[in-house]
Design a protein around this motif. Structure first.
Motif, short mmCIF file in Angstrom:
data_model
loop_
_atom_site.label_atom_id
_atom_site.label_comp_id
_atom_site.label_asym_id
_atom_site.label_seq_id
_atom_site.Cartn_x
_atom_site.Cartn_y
_atom_site.Cartn_z
N GLY A 28 -4.86 11.11 17.13
CA GLY A 28 -3.36 11.41 17.08
C GLY A 28 -2.73 11.53 15.65
N GLU A 29 -3.64 10.97 14.73
CA GLU A 29 -3.25 10.96 13.27
C GLU A 29 -3.64 11.90 12.43
N HIS A 122 0.96 9.09 11.80
CA HIS A 122 0.72 9.84 13.26
C HIS A 122 1.53 11.04 13.18
N GLU A 123 0.78 12.01 14.30
CA GLU A 123 1.41 13.22 13.87
C GLU A 123 2.67 13.52 14.49
#
Length: 334
Positions: A28-29, A122-123
């Motif tokens: 997720g990063e 994080h996105e």
């Protein structure tokens, strides 16, 4: 990689440029190669007086930064390698009202900041850069510009034909002036510098007031508006200017309270008597950021930058913020 770090008390000149291990993105990063970071007054306060603000050392400063996606972690869907991105001030505030949990994840304060060669975020804590802007311009958006947008649009409901009061010619006020042009609102802006007021006129300011020449600048604003007052005030001064800002705002108008630059006290009776909507503003959500970016892109707005400093010259950039002689934003190129 190299990163600036707050390593203790001592102020600007003790800010250290140190080596850190290259970060790697997890699930997720996103790994971002940082290209530019702008400085806000809040960043200066973090560097100059970190202890009372609960900063844990070492801490990378600066909330604002723009760069390019170098690598994505497992499950990332919002971005791909090569995308140009900007970090969000609050990494978890996506939409809705801000919460205590959101406030505990602010870049350059409770969380590591952006003044580094590489950062993993994080996105959900990134937005796409508006097309047409360079990295330096995009790096000015996360705090000052979004704060101004929040005040004008979310709190003030500013629309075409409204009148807005702006205090001074720092980062928030200058970008608020530009956003008012996007919204079709007319602006009254104050400063103690005739040169800065002249520059504000070139950006579309409707009227200007020199508060050194006119210490009763609230009365001057009332005169300019036929005694009615402005529809909305972007209040960056704090308690020392708030009373005059309320006086200069129309009955039933709104004031977005942003700054803490001046000390003093305020009588709340003034707010009640004029039915003023007084709202404290601390930056904004990702949803607001994305909406603002669409407006900036559509109107081809270019943020005003006073000076760009090289990465190795970051100390001078902070000293320039402290000197308060700039018009618009100060940026560090990485």
């Amino acid at each position: 990689m190299k990163a600036y770090e707050i390593v203790g008390e001592g102020g600007i000149d003790t800010l250290a440029l140190n080596e850190r291990s290259d970060p790697k993105p997890g699930p997720g990063e996103v790994l971002v190669g940082m290209r530019a970071s702008s400085i806000n007054y809040r960043d200066l306060m973090m560097v100059e007086d970190p202890g009372p603000r609960g900063i844990h050392y070492p801490r990378i400063p600066n909330s604002d930064g723009a760069g390019e996606v170098l690598e994505i972690g497992e499950g990332v869907s919002r971005f791909k390698v090569g995308d140009k991105v900007v970090g969000t001030f609050f990494q978890g505030w996506i939409d809705g009202s801000i919460t205590a949990r959101d406030m505990a994840n602010a870049l350059g304060g409770s969380a590591e900041g952006m003044l580094a060669e590489r950062r993993v975020l994080h996105e959900d804590g990134l937005v796409a850069m508006p097309e047409g802007l360079n990295f330096e311009e995009a790096s000015t958006l996360p705090c000052a510009a979004l704060t101004a947008w929040h005040s004008l649009v979310e709190v003030g409901g500013v629309k075409a034909g409204d009148t807005v009061l702006l205090l001074g010619t720092g980062g928030v006020s200058v970008v608020a002036l530009q956003l008012c042009q996007v919204l079709g609102a007319r602006t009254v802006i104050t400063s103690s510098s005739e040169e800065k007021l002249a520059r504000a006129k070139t950006l579309g300011a409707w009227k200007t007031v020199n508060y050194r020449i006119n210490p009763d600048w609230d009365k001057a604003v009332l005169d300019l508006t036929g005694g009615l007052g402005v529809d909305h005030t972007v209040e960056v001064g704090g308690a020392g200017t708030l009373e005059k800002s309320i006086a200069a705002t129309k009955v039933g108008g709104s004031v977005g309270l942003i700054g803490v630059l001046t000390g003093g006290q305020i009588n709340p009776t003034l707010v009640m008597r004029k039915s003023i909507r007084l709202q404290g503003i601390y930056v904004g959500s990702r949803r607001m950021f994305e909406e603002m970016n669409r407006a900036i892109e559509h109107h081809a707005m270019r943020p005003v930058i006073d000076k760009v400093h090289d990465f190795g010259d970051a100390h001078a950039a902070y000293h320039a913020v402290r000197a308060a002689g700039h018009f618009g934003k100060l940026v560090i190129r990485i």
